[in-house]
Structures are given as C-alpha cells and as structure tokens.
Motif scaffolding. Structure first.
Motif, PDB file in Angstrom:
ATOM      1  N   VAL A   1       5.348  22.697  70.088  1.00  0.00           N
ATOM      2  CA  VAL A   1       6.681  22.806  70.687  1.00  0.00           C
ATOM      3  C   VAL A   1       7.227  21.409  70.996  1.00  0.00           C
ATOM      4  CG1 VAL A   1       8.026  23.655  72.658  1.00  0.00           C
ATOM      5  CG2 VAL A   1       6.178  25.061  71.709  1.00  0.00           C
ATOM      6  N   GLN A   2       8.399  21.086  70.407  1.00  0.00           N
ATOM      7  CA  GLN A   2       9.006  19.782  70.665  1.00  0.00           C
ATOM      8  C   GLN A   2       9.718  19.798  72.006  1.00  0.00           C
ATOM      9  OE1 GLN A   2      11.767  17.791  67.666  1.00  0.00           O
ATOM     10  NE2 GLN A   2      12.912  17.580  69.570  1.00  0.00           N
ATOM     11  N   LEU A   3       9.454  18.787  72.834  1.00  0.00           N
ATOM     12  CA  LEU A   3      10.079  18.716  74.158  1.00  0.00           C
ATOM     13  C   LEU A   3      11.138  17.629  74.239  1.00  0.00           C
ATOM     14  CD1 LEU A   3       6.947  18.979  76.500  1.00  0.00           C
ATOM     15  CD2 LEU A   3       8.598  20.777  75.989  1.00  0.00           C
ATOM     16  N   LEU A   4      10.929  16.534  73.514  1.00  0.00           N
ATOM     17  CA  LEU A   4      11.746  15.342  73.715  1.00  0.00           C
ATOM     18  C   LEU A   4      12.215  14.794  72.372  1.00  0.00           C
ATOM     19  CD1 LEU A   4      12.733  13.404  75.909  1.00  0.00           C
ATOM     20  CD2 LEU A   4      10.522  12.242  75.802  1.00  0.00           C
ATOM     21  N   PRO A   5      13.510  15.000  72.037  1.00  0.00           N
ATOM     22  CA  PRO A   5      14.010  14.519  70.744  1.00  0.00           C
ATOM     23  C   PRO A   5      14.145  12.993  70.739  1.00  0.00           C
ATOM     24  CG  PRO A   5      15.761  15.617  71.990  1.00  0.00           C
ATOM     25  CD  PRO A   5      14.513  15.746  72.797  1.00  0.00           C
ATOM     26  N   GLU A   6      13.929  12.423  69.566  1.00  0.00           N
ATOM     27  CA  GLU A   6      13.954  10.963  69.444  1.00  0.00           C
ATOM     28  C   GLU A   6      15.297  10.384  69.883  1.00  0.00           C
ATOM     29  OE1 GLU A   6      13.092   9.616  65.514  1.00  0.00           O
ATOM     30  OE2 GLU A   6      12.744   7.545  66.146  1.00  0.00           O
ATOM     31  N   ASN A   7      16.394  11.066  69.550  1.00  0.00           N
ATOM     32  CA  ASN A   7      17.702  10.494  69.899  1.00  0.00           C
ATOM     33  C   ASN A   7      17.953  10.474  71.400  1.00  0.00           C
ATOM     34  OD1 ASN A   7      18.341  13.116  70.509  1.00  0.00           O
ATOM     35  ND2 ASN A   7      19.767  13.418  68.805  1.00  0.00           N
ATOM     36  N   LEU A   8      17.161  11.210  72.147  1.00  0.00           N
ATOM     37  CA  LEU A   8      17.266  11.097  73.601  1.00  0.00           C
ATOM     38  C   LEU A   8      16.401   9.950  74.123  1.00  0.00           C
ATOM     39  CD1 LEU A   8      18.044  11.828  76.448  1.00  0.00           C
ATOM     40  CD2 LEU A   8      16.503  13.782  76.364  1.00  0.00           C
ATOM     41  N   TRP A   9      15.092   9.980  73.787  1.00  0.00           N
ATOM     42  CA  TRP A   9      14.208   8.974  74.410  1.00  0.00           C
ATOM     43  C   TRP A   9      14.481   7.562  73.912  1.00  0.00           C
ATOM     44  CZ3 TRP A   9      10.808   6.069  71.528  1.00  0.00           C
ATOM     45  CH2 TRP A   9      10.280   6.602  70.324  1.00  0.00           C
ATOM     46  N   SER A  10      14.994   7.444  72.668  1.00  0.00           N
ATOM     47  CA  SER A  10      15.259   6.103  72.140  1.00  0.00           C
ATOM     48  C   SER A  10      16.336   5.387  72.953  1.00  0.00           C
ATOM     49  CB  SER A  10      15.686   6.194  70.671  1.00  0.00           C
ATOM     50  OG  SER A  10      16.893   6.948  70.575  1.00  0.00           O
ATOM     51  N   GLY A  11      17.208   6.163  73.594  1.00  0.00           N
ATOM     52  CA  GLY A  11      18.306   5.545  74.333  1.00  0.00           C
ATOM     53  C   GLY A  11      18.064   5.377  75.828  1.00  0.00           C
ATOM     54  N   LEU A  12      16.896   5.794  76.301  1.00  0.00           N
ATOM     55  CA  LEU A  12      16.621   5.684  77.746  1.00  0.00           C
ATOM     56  C   LEU A  12      16.211   4.246  78.060  1.00  0.00           C
ATOM     57  CD1 LEU A  12      14.669   9.040  78.198  1.00  0.00           C
ATOM     58  CD2 LEU A  12      16.955   8.533  79.090  1.00  0.00           C
ATOM     59  N   GLU A  13      17.067   3.530  78.789  1.00  0.00           N
ATOM     60  CA  GLU A  13      16.883   2.081  78.911  1.00  0.00           C
ATOM     61  C   GLU A  13      15.687   1.671  79.749  1.00  0.00           C
ATOM     62  OE1 GLU A  13      20.418   0.028  79.882  1.00  0.00           O
ATOM     63  OE2 GLU A  13      21.498   0.788  78.111  1.00  0.00           O
ATOM     64  N   LYS A  14      15.402   2.453  80.799  1.00  0.00           N
ATOM     65  CA  LYS A  14      14.292   2.054  81.677  1.00  0.00           C
ATOM     66  C   LYS A  14      12.919   2.473  81.144  1.00  0.00           C
ATOM     67  CE  LYS A  14      17.113   1.902  85.800  1.00  0.00           C
ATOM     68  NZ  LYS A  14      17.471   2.621  87.031  1.00  0.00           N
ATOM     69  N   LEU A  15      12.944   3.405  80.211  1.00  0.00           N
ATOM     70  CA  LEU A  15      11.686   3.992  79.734  1.00  0.00           C
ATOM     71  C   LEU A  15      10.822   2.972  79.000  1.00  0.00           C
ATOM     72  CD1 LEU A  15      10.024   6.570  79.482  1.00  0.00           C
ATOM     73  CD2 LEU A  15      11.288   7.112  77.399  1.00  0.00           C
ATOM     74  N   ARG A  16       9.547   2.897  79.390  1.00  0.00           N
ATOM     75  CA  ARG A  16       8.656   1.924  78.750  1.00  0.00           C
ATOM     76  C   ARG A  16       7.449   2.567  78.055  1.00  0.00           C
ATOM     77  NH1 ARG A  16       7.502  -2.265  83.321  1.00  0.00           N
ATOM     78  NH2 ARG A  16       5.972  -2.972  81.774  1.00  0.00           N
ATOM     79  N   VAL A  17       6.894   3.619  78.672  1.00  0.00           N
ATOM     80  CA  VAL A  17       5.698   4.231  78.067  1.00  0.00           C
ATOM     81  C   VAL A  17       5.864   5.744  77.965  1.00  0.00           C
ATOM     82  CG1 VAL A  17       3.203   4.594  78.261  1.00  0.00           C
ATOM     83  CG2 VAL A  17       4.205   2.424  79.006  1.00  0.00           C
ATOM     84  N   LEU A  18       5.588   6.280  76.773  1.00  0.00           N
ATOM     85  CA  LEU A  18       5.600   7.733  76.565  1.00  0.00           C
ATOM     86  C   LEU A  18       4.215   8.168  76.092  1.00  0.00           C
ATOM     87  CD1 LEU A  18       8.360   6.384  75.119  1.00  0.00           C
ATOM     88  CD2 LEU A  18       8.965   8.811  74.969  1.00  0.00           C
ATOM     89  N   ALA A  19       3.765   9.300  76.606  1.00  0.00           N
ATOM     90  CA  ALA A  19       2.487   9.850  76.125  1.00  0.00           C
ATOM     91  C   ALA A  19       2.692  11.311  75.756  1.00  0.00           C
ATOM     92  CB  ALA A  19       1.414   9.718  77.199  1.00  0.00           C
ATOM     93  N   ASP A  20       2.250  11.669  74.560  1.00  0.00           N
ATOM     94  CA  ASP A  20       2.374  13.059  74.098  1.00  0.00           C
ATOM     95  C   ASP A  20       0.990  13.704  74.132  1.00  0.00           C
ATOM     96  OD1 ASP A  20       3.225  15.422  73.036  1.00  0.00           O
ATOM     97  OD2 ASP A  20       3.936  14.590  71.143  1.00  0.00           O
TER      98      ASP A  20
END
Lengths: 284, 284, 284
Positions: free
Chosen positions: C201-220
């Motif tokens: 199940v996909q939770l987070l589309p690339e076009n959303l997380w790619s634009g989050l300026e403060k975001l530094r680390v993602l773990a799937d």
C-alpha cells in the motif's frame, strides 16, 4: 534414519513436557497432533506408518498424552486395533502416559517401596481423582495396600474408585476430605500418604502429619510452592522429620524422568512394545 | 543452512505421511500449517520467505497437501500469485500433492504403462471420485485412453468428470457402479481397471474380474485388508493371475515414494519449480 | 543438549518468520504454541521447564509473538510471574517481539539516527497504529523527538497514542491523514517520516515528499510493491533523492534480522534475560 515420534493428544495443546523429554531422550522429530478425536486416530496412525518399510519402522513410535486418562486409554485401544489391521511387519511401539501420570505414579510408588514394605499397609492418596492420583492408587492396590482415595467432593472420589474397579479390578476406598476434621479422620490409621493435589496448593499441614503416630512415609507430588505437604522445603531429596520419611516431589520427578526416558528408548528399540500403567511400573 | 519445508494444509491435521517423507528425503525442518484459509496463504508465504535472502531461499520450499483437491489447487494459484508479487530473486519452489493424489496417480499410471500400451484402450477407474481416482483418470485420458470413472452415486461421478473437463479439458465417462450388475456392465469392455476406493473396502471380487475376457491389467490402490481387488494378497509386487497382470498397492506405493522423494529433492535444488499433476507425472 | 525455543502466539498460526529466524540463529527445535489463551500460559511454561534441571535450562528459552502488541505484553507479564513462582535456578530467558515490531522498530530508529541527530526533531509515523508503527513512535519519543502518529481514522490514532502514554509515559500527537490535504498538512514541518503501513500500500507519493522543504530523512517499512514511499525502488539500501535520505525497507529489514538473531543468541546464553522494546533497542 531420523527417529520420529508421533505424539497424540486429546488436548488443545500438546505437552511441552513430553516433547522436551522426547528430544532429550534421542528423538529427532516430534510430530504433535493435538485436539485429536477418536475417529481420527486410525488415519493418523496409517499416515505415519505407510511412508516407511517394516525394517525402517523401528524409527517411528507413538506416544499418547493428554489430561484425560480414560479418553487416552480409548486412544491406545484404537491405536492397537489400527496396528492389528496392518500387514505383517507394519508395526510400531506405543506408549501411553496421560499427563505423565503413569511415569509419575510408577516413580512415586517405586520410591515409597524403598522405605517401607507396602504389602498390607494403609495408604491414603490425598486429592487423588486426577490422572496421577488414581494411577498411584492403582499401583498401591496392586502392591496389596489397603488404599483410600480422597477428594473435597465425595462424589468425585467415588466416581474415581468406581473407574479403578472397572479398569483394574481393584478395590479402593473413597473418602471426602474437605475439612480439617475429615482429613484427620481419614489419615488416623495411615502408614503411607501421597499428596496428589495440583501445583501450588497445600493439602497437609505440618502440625497435622507430625502428630500422626502410625504414619511412616509421605510423598508429595507438587513442586510449586506452597507444596502439598508443608514443613519440608528440600523437595529434591528424601528427608527424615518427626520420625517420618518425606519423599520430595523433585526427587520423585527425577525418578519419573529416568522412567520416561527409558520408555522413549525402548519404543524405538523394538516395534512391538506397548507401555500402559503396569508395563511402565516394571521400569520403576 | 537448514532445509525448511513450509507445509500448507486445508485440513485440521497436517499429513503425518507427507511430513515423514519430507524428513526421509533430507528436509531438516517441516513447518506444518493446518486449517489454512485461502486468505491466509499470502501472509504465511511472505513470512516464510522474508527471513532469507535470494541466495538462501533454495533452502526453503512450499508443499501443499490436504484432502480437497480443488481447494488445494486454489492454494497453489494463490501461492504463485503471492510469489509473483515479490521482488526479483525472492522465490521458492512449490509442490502440490493433495492427499498424495498426484504422486500416487503418477506411479499408478506409470506402472500400468510398463505392462500395456495404453493409447486407445478402455480404462475404468472404480470409486474414482476421490483425489487419487480423479488424478488417475486425468492421466489415463492424457495418455489417450477412453476412461470411465465410477461411483456408487451417478451424480458424484458426473460432478467429478465435469470438474476434470473444466480443469484439464479432457473427456471422462461417468458411470454408476453400486450393484454387481452395474459393475459387470461397466467392466465388460475394459482392458485396464484401477481400484481407487478407500482403505479396507473390497471393490472387485475375484470371480468377476477373472472372467472378464478383454481385461489385461488391474491396479489396486488399497493396502489395508480386505483389498480393493480380491484374490491377490501379494500386494507388494506385480502378479500374473487368470491370464491378467495385477499391480499391487504396495508396489505402486513404493513407486509413489520414489516420485515423492524426488519432488522434495527438486524443490530444494532450484527455486522456480512448480509441481502440479502433469509435472509430477514426468517423474513417473 | 538441544536448544529448544518455546514459541507462544496469540494468533491462529505461529509466525513462519520467527520460526525460520530461530532455526537460522542456531535453535534446534521450535515448539510453536498458537491460539494460546492467557490462562494457559503458566501451564505451558511449567511444562517446558520441568523436564530440565537448572544447569540445563540455558538450552530452553521463550519467545512471545503474535499480532496483538497489548495482549503479547500481558503474556510476557504472566510468563515472568510464572517464572518467579518457581524454585531458585528454575528460570529461562524470554523475548517479546509481537509481529516483529520491537526488532523492526529498533532497526528503523537505529538507522534513522545514523543520518540525523533526532533529538528535538519533528517526526511523523504514517499509518502508525500497528505494532511496528507504535513501537517506532515510542522509540522516537524516547529519543526526544516531537512525534505525530497518523491514521486514516482519528479515533484509532488517538487510542494508540493513549496506549503509548499509559504504557511508556510518553506523549505522541495523534493526527488523521485520510486525504492528500490532511497528509500534506501533517508533514509540512516534519524532518523525519516513517511509513509504517501494510505491505503493498502506497502512503506517500513522490510529488508530495519531494517538495517538503524541512524533510531530511524518510524510512519505508513496506517491501511489497507498491512501496509505502513512492519514487525509490532500491529498497535494499539508503538512497539520496531530492536532497533527502530515503532508507529502504529491505535495508531496515536486514538490520532487523541482525537484531533478531542476536536476541535468539542472548536468550540461550543466559537464563535471566528479558527482551522488551527498550532492551531490544539497546541492540540497534
């Protein structure tokens, strides 16, 4: 070829005790079948034997466990009938030890005989309606003790002694021992007492048993505190106290383990062994 | 690294036969999952694969058993779908052998072919509605026999032949054989007969089959007396009697064992094997 | 003496994952008990310990699995109470890892700490109401993150954060993230995001997380396509994309495996180990 033990249980969960002992006695694989119904026994027996030839079958054996001693006996009967229907040579050994009752009772009575000549003695099995208690009663009666079996409920004691009469052709007295007065009454002439109640329940206070003049040997079967017989904490040995011999539950448990392990060895040595209560007692 | 066989069964009890054969074929650990529902298959498959890397997964394999052949096929389909969803390299081999039907049927038809050229022959599978019977019918039809499958109940025979048509695209005739007259009628033109009834039930009396003039090869699949085909007690071999060849159930059983063991070996050799009926028959 | 792992599960099927890891970590025999009720725990524990003496018991250990994290904790408590009632020396080590949640969460947070100093950061656990998600939230909070846990249903998120407060004395914010707008809203200030949803199940589309300026680390944590975080298919490693660090699920899974195997080794080294979430995290 791997030693495979087919383990049949009438219970929801196959006994971790029996499975561990099997592994510690040289079995390679235990196949636990739980919740087994009587009419499933034949199929399971067939399926465990068919893959191996007559010469290979000494590496397969059957062990029947579970809490319900009467039901387990029916399973043994069904297992033997099933084996009898098979072609010559297609056979495996079978052991019955519901709730460890046969091995424990054998160890218990075997130990008692080390300290007293039981023939003709008065023996009381306290809280004796469970698998172990009734097996102890059966073996003491076989050794010609006059045996009384107690329960908090007279009716349950009577049902048990009725079963023992039908099953083994022996007479055991039923007695209610719900109150301290009843307990004292039933013990007054006893030379031998076995406490066969559940784990963590005290059955016999020290101030009672210490004053019983005829009493010579006590055996406890409960190894979770509080113990069945109070006043003796060295449960891994035989202790002399108040002039009486007290056989600890772990001491009996260790003997039980040796019998249990010996059974496992023997059912994988030949394919025609059948361990019921009396056959088990021969190893004690 | 230990060879682990994940064993899925639709039944209450996983087959002691299949588990024993697995151990006797070099498997170290069998994980029996019984009472498995179709919607649980994916999770169990995932959980058995994930702990091991692509290079380690040849030490894991899946075996699907259980009595219900149609249900078992759905489980195979679901298993393959589940494997297809996994990343590249995450794969294990799978064998389907509900009730031993595929290996037994393969051995049976393989043996028959040793004694007769089956192409174009009339073959009858007696009491053929079970997993083994219908698999024998499917393989004989694949070998271009004209196959008739019997049951005591016409309706059940028809349901089975309908399933065979849908599943394998083959035509098998359905016949009722509840009475001696019906049985004789259905066998009158048969060159090949397979008795696929349950253990301990006689299907074909000697005084009937001995007089069937066209009959050349008989194969029995029941190894608990009374046997399915009466008059031949040497069930571990092939016997010539009344001018006909009778293939014993144990003889076929031994062949089945070799096929079964070979499957276990092959599913632990590569990770992309899928043993269904036809793939199994290639080993016969 | 064989290493025997008693495996207790509250589920219908014991986890093939946990059993496989046990075998791959040197355990000889796994005894899976499934469908275990709380009031059966004591008996099963007793029966698995009694056959072995104090010096032998380092070859026995207990592992508690199952999906339901709160229930599994009760089983741990009951197991420890049961062990405490036993005579001195009669003891085994115990590990709790419901659904692999403790080992997975420990690996996940351990990995995140390799790439960012988490103290004081804003962290969001997406679809965090399951065993793994809530354990990740607990560990991030313990590491002094400000943690938000999301669900499609506000109520379920709130129940989970309430449980976390009661269980660990930590504060985690609950948020609903059923729509794209809600999701963006909850992520706008996050430096750390963990996707803890179900497999496939996909939770987070690339076009959303790619634009989050403060975001530094993602773990799937989902390793069955489609993955939880879209846009990164190299799930077996750590990838730099859009200026952010993305930790793949298989990469975390491999770390989880090392922790899991280490736990198995340690519970068979001593008899007094108890692995809960925090103890497990020490190995990350």
């Amino acid at each position: 070829m791997k030693k495979i033990l087919l383990y049949l249980s009438t219970e929801k969960h196959a006994s971790a005790f029996d499975i561990t002992v099997a592994h510690d006695s040289g079995v390679d694989v235990v196949l636990p079948y739980d919740n087994v119904e009587l009419d499933e026994v034949a199929d399971i027996i067939y399926h465990s034997l068919f893959p191996r030839g007559p010469k290979e079958l000494k590496n397969t054996a059957v062990f029947i466990g579970g809490h319900q001693i009467m039901k387990a006996k029916e399973y043994l009967k069904k297992t033997l009938e099933t084996l009898d229907r098979l072609p010559l040579g297609m056979r495996v050994s079978v052991a019955l030890d519901p709730d460890g009752a046969y091995t424990t009772a054998s160890a218990c009575v075997g130990n008692i005989k080390e300290y007293i000549r039981v023939d003709g003695m008065n023996a009381v099995v306290l809280a004796g309606t469970g698998p172990v208690g009734q097996s102890v009663a059966a073996l003491l009666a076989k050794e010609k003790c006059r045996v009384t079996l107690t329960s908090r409920h007279k009716k349950r004691a009577e049902e048990t002694t009725k079963n023992l009469r039908e099953e083994y052709g022996i007479h055991v007295e039923a007695a209610e021992a719900g109150t301290a007065a009843q307990l004292k009454d039933v013990l007054i002439n006893a030379q031998v007492v076995v406490a066969a109640g559940p784990e963590g329940v005290q059955l016999l206070p020290e101030n009672l048993w210490s004053g019983l003049e005829k009493l010579r040997v006590l055996a406890d079967l409960n190894s979770v505190p509080p113990y069945g017989i109070s006043g003796v904490d060295e449960i891994d040995r035989v202790v002399k106290k108040h002039g009486k011999t007290v056989i600890g539950s772990i001491y009996t448990g260790n003997h039980k383990m040796r019998i249990h392990q010996e059974i496992i060895k023997q059912i994988f040595r030949d394919t025609d062994q059948v361990f019921d209560l009396y056959k088990t007692y021969e190893l004690a």
